[in-house]
Design an enzyme around this catalytic site. Structure first.
Site, PDB file in Angstrom:
ATOM      1  N   HIS A  98       0.672  -1.010  -0.084  1.00 35.32           N
ATOM      2  CA  HIS A  98       0.092  -0.090  -0.106  1.00 35.32           C
ATOM      3  C   HIS A  98       0.866   1.261  -0.152  1.00 35.32           C
ATOM      4  O   HIS A  98       0.338   2.362  -0.038  1.00 35.32           O
ATOM      5  CB  HIS A  98      -0.990   0.005   1.264  1.00 35.32           C
ATOM      6  CG  HIS A  98      -2.308   0.704   0.881  1.00 35.32           C
ATOM      7  ND1 HIS A  98      -3.447   0.408   2.022  1.00 35.32           N
ATOM      8  CD2 HIS A  98      -2.788   1.204   0.035  1.00 35.32           C
ATOM      9  CE1 HIS A  98      -4.530   1.337   1.339  1.00 35.32           C
ATOM     10  NE2 HIS A  98      -4.056   1.669   0.312  1.00 35.32           N
ATOM     11  N   ASP A 123      -9.515   0.032   4.749  1.00 36.55           N
ATOM     12  CA  ASP A 123      -8.188  -0.583   5.183  1.00 36.55           C
ATOM     13  C   ASP A 123      -8.472  -0.736   6.580  1.00 36.55           C
ATOM     14  O   ASP A 123      -9.334  -0.402   7.410  1.00 36.55           O
ATOM     15  CB  ASP A 123      -7.028   0.502   5.006  1.00 36.55           C
ATOM     16  CG  ASP A 123      -5.776  -0.014   5.234  1.00 36.55           C
ATOM     17  OD1 ASP A 123      -5.653  -1.039   5.977  1.00 36.55           O
ATOM     18  OD2 ASP A 123      -4.963   0.341   4.357  1.00 36.55           O
ATOM     19  N   HIS A 125      -6.184  -0.557   8.634  1.00 38.61           N
ATOM     20  CA  HIS A 125      -5.276   0.437   9.192  1.00 38.61           C
ATOM     21  C   HIS A 125      -5.277   1.742   8.903  1.00 38.61           C
ATOM     22  O   HIS A 125      -5.803   1.922   7.302  1.00 38.61           O
ATOM     23  CB  HIS A 125      -3.697  -0.037   9.016  1.00 38.61           C
ATOM     24  CG  HIS A 125      -3.681  -1.630   9.049  1.00 38.61           C
ATOM     25  ND1 HIS A 125      -3.567  -2.794   8.052  1.00 38.61           N
ATOM     26  CD2 HIS A 125      -3.300  -2.187  10.199  1.00 38.61           C
ATOM     27  CE1 HIS A 125      -3.504  -3.685   8.821  1.00 38.61           C
ATOM     28  NE2 HIS A 125      -3.175  -3.734  10.030  1.00 38.61           N
ATOM     29  N   ASP A 127      -2.718   3.678   8.307  1.00 36.06           N
ATOM     30  CA  ASP A 127      -1.344   3.971   7.299  1.00 36.06           C
ATOM     31  C   ASP A 127      -1.252   5.544   7.509  1.00 36.06           C
ATOM     32  O   ASP A 127      -0.925   6.305   6.575  1.00 36.06           O
ATOM     33  CB  ASP A 127      -1.953   3.730   5.900  1.00 36.06           C
ATOM     34  CG  ASP A 127      -1.985   2.263   5.737  1.00 36.06           C
ATOM     35  OD1 ASP A 127      -1.579   1.437   6.734  1.00 36.06           O
ATOM     36  OD2 ASP A 127      -2.421   1.809   4.754  1.00 36.06           O
ATOM     37  N   ASP A 242      -7.704  -1.591   0.490  1.00 36.20           N
ATOM     38  CA  ASP A 242      -6.604  -2.666   0.990  1.00 36.20           C
ATOM     39  C   ASP A 242      -7.442  -3.897   1.274  1.00 36.20           C
ATOM     40  O   ASP A 242      -8.298  -3.853   1.978  1.00 36.20           O
ATOM     41  CB  ASP A 242      -6.003  -1.954   2.246  1.00 36.20           C
ATOM     42  CG  ASP A 242      -4.870  -2.975   2.776  1.00 36.20           C
ATOM     43  OD1 ASP A 242      -4.801  -3.943   2.575  1.00 36.20           O
ATOM     44  OD2 ASP A 242      -4.010  -2.082   3.207  1.00 36.20           O
ATOM     45  N   ASP A 244      -7.011  -6.033   3.417  1.00 35.71           N
ATOM     46  CA  ASP A 244      -6.898  -6.512   4.759  1.00 35.71           C
ATOM     47  C   ASP A 244      -8.402  -5.902   5.429  1.00 35.71           C
ATOM     48  O   ASP A 244      -8.382  -5.829   6.476  1.00 35.71           O
ATOM     49  CB  ASP A 244      -5.657  -6.286   5.437  1.00 35.71           C
ATOM     50  CG  ASP A 244      -5.231  -4.677   5.533  1.00 35.71           C
ATOM     51  OD1 ASP A 244      -6.115  -4.020   5.756  1.00 35.71           O
ATOM     52  OD2 ASP A 244      -4.067  -4.334   5.843  1.00 35.71           O
ATOM     53  N   GLU A 287      -2.321  -5.332  -1.503  1.00 34.18           N
ATOM     54  CA  GLU A 287      -1.812  -5.985  -0.393  1.00 34.18           C
ATOM     55  C   GLU A 287      -2.249  -7.418  -0.556  1.00 34.18           C
ATOM     56  O   GLU A 287      -2.452  -8.087   0.697  1.00 34.18           O
ATOM     57  CB  GLU A 287      -2.421  -5.392   0.948  1.00 34.18           C
ATOM     58  CG  GLU A 287      -1.491  -3.958   1.208  1.00 34.18           C
ATOM     59  CD  GLU A 287      -0.102  -4.010   1.951  1.00 34.18           C
ATOM     60  OE1 GLU A 287       0.263  -5.332   1.809  1.00 34.18           O
ATOM     61  OE2 GLU A 287       0.517  -3.255   2.242  1.00 34.18           O
TER      62      GLU A 287
HETATM   63 MN   LIG Z   1      -3.137  -0.310   4.241  1.00 32.93          MN
END
Ligand SMILES: [Mn+2]
Length: 327
Positions: A98, A123, A125, A127, A242, A244, A287
């Site tokens: 990412h 996402d 996260h 980031d 992303d 995730d 990702e």
């Molecule tokens: Mn990310």
């Protein structure tokens, strides 16, 4: 816009785990396995990686391989300018890790410097680390900070070398525009793992953050309405997805999986509704790491999501060709 163009960015130097550089080929394998014609005849462009750096010593421990990431930003942004301005295409970016999404954001802003850019960051996260706050030194935790032009020195824990500081500065200022986006033009969806320095920035700048539990309780339509309303003053919107953001049950093949995420259906619903907005000018999936997966599950889900998203974008392009605008 006349067509979709897929940009293949196999860079994985921003991740702490090896293998996301293989994600694009795993997605293509999933497409072939399903008998899909998606990649047949589609406009594509490969971006040259800097992944050979992974065989060298880490020179910048608080922003690993940031010299290579700066070159990736340059390549991605140049390709995006070309895709928008010369080819008049809608770019769909498939990326390894990412970190390079900061280069995507830079490219959109460099192509349309007068236009206000909004970002939807889907996402697990946030980031939003910088070299000064990162616990890992992995640059895939920093693209949002780079795009916002922030250092977060209030929460500084790392003694960053001047060489790293210079490269970080170059990353933030690429294209001579800093910041690329404003905090009020950024919205998070599905974030459920943010560290203290990241939460500090989210609070400080009142960044809109739609939690995973709200996606489920409110439903995707309400979330998309709020997202587009939050970004109503933006001219362009970029969606960064992303994998995730999804629950590990559907994204076991990704470097930093976090429990309690989106289902594949929720991801598709969210993305399709968002992509119907004429403001959305670029979409990225990132990702996928097949080396952490079994039976290529995550790439298969990513491909289903990609195909569905592309269908909405193609619908928009065709509607325009026929002389009317989709609502
Ligand atoms: Mn990310």
């Amino acid at each position: 816009m006349v067509d979709i163009k897929i940009l293949e960015n196999r860079s994985e130097i921003g991740a702490g785990t090896r293998g996301s550089g293989l994600g694009i080929d795993a997605i293509k394998t999933a497409a072939l396995k399903r008998g899909s014609k998606f990649f047949r005849g589609v406009k594509r462009k490969k971006i040259k990686t800097e992944n050979s750096l992974l065989y060298s010593e880490v020179a910048n421990p608080y922003a690993k391989y940031i010299d290579g990431i700066l070159r990736i930003y340059q390549k991605v942004s140049a390709e995006l300018i070309n895709t928008f301005k010369k080819e008049d295409c809608f770019p769909i970016i498939l990326s390894g890790d990412h970190s390079s999404a900061g280069g995507t954001i830079a490219g959109i802003k460099m192509a349309f410097p007068e236009k206000r850019l909004g970002v939807v960051w889907i996402d697990a996260h946030a980031d939003i680390h910088s070299p000064y706050t990162t616990p890992s030194g992995n640059v895939h935790g920093m693209p949002v900070c780079a795009s916002l032009g922030l250092d977060n020195l209030d929460k500084r824990i790392n003694a960053v070398k001047p060489e790293t500081e210079k490269l970080w500065d170059d990353l933030k200022k690429i294209g001579g525009i800093c910041p690329k986006i404003l905090p009020e033009d950024l919205i998070y969806i599905g974030v459920r793992s943010a560290e203290e320095p990241e939460e500090f920035l989210i609070d400080k700048y009142k960044i809109k953050d739609i939690w995973m539990k709200d996606v489920t309780s409110r439903g995707t339509q309400s979330v998309v309405e709020e997202t587009l309303n939050t970004l109503k003053n933006c001219d362009n919107i970029y969606i960064s997805f992303d994998v995730d953001s999804m629950d590990p049950a559907y994204s076991s093949g990704t470097g930093t999986a976090v429990p309690f995420g989106l289902s594949v259906g929720q991801a598709i619903d969210l993305l399709r509704r968002l992509l119907e907005s004429e403001k959305v000018c670029c979409f990225e999936i990132t990702e996928v790491n097949p080396t952490l997966d079994s039976r290529n599950l995550t790439a298969e889900n990513a491909f289903i999501i990609l195909e569905s998203a592309a269908e909405v974008i193609k619908g928009r392009i065709n509607a325009k060709k026929e002389g009317f605008t989709a609502v």
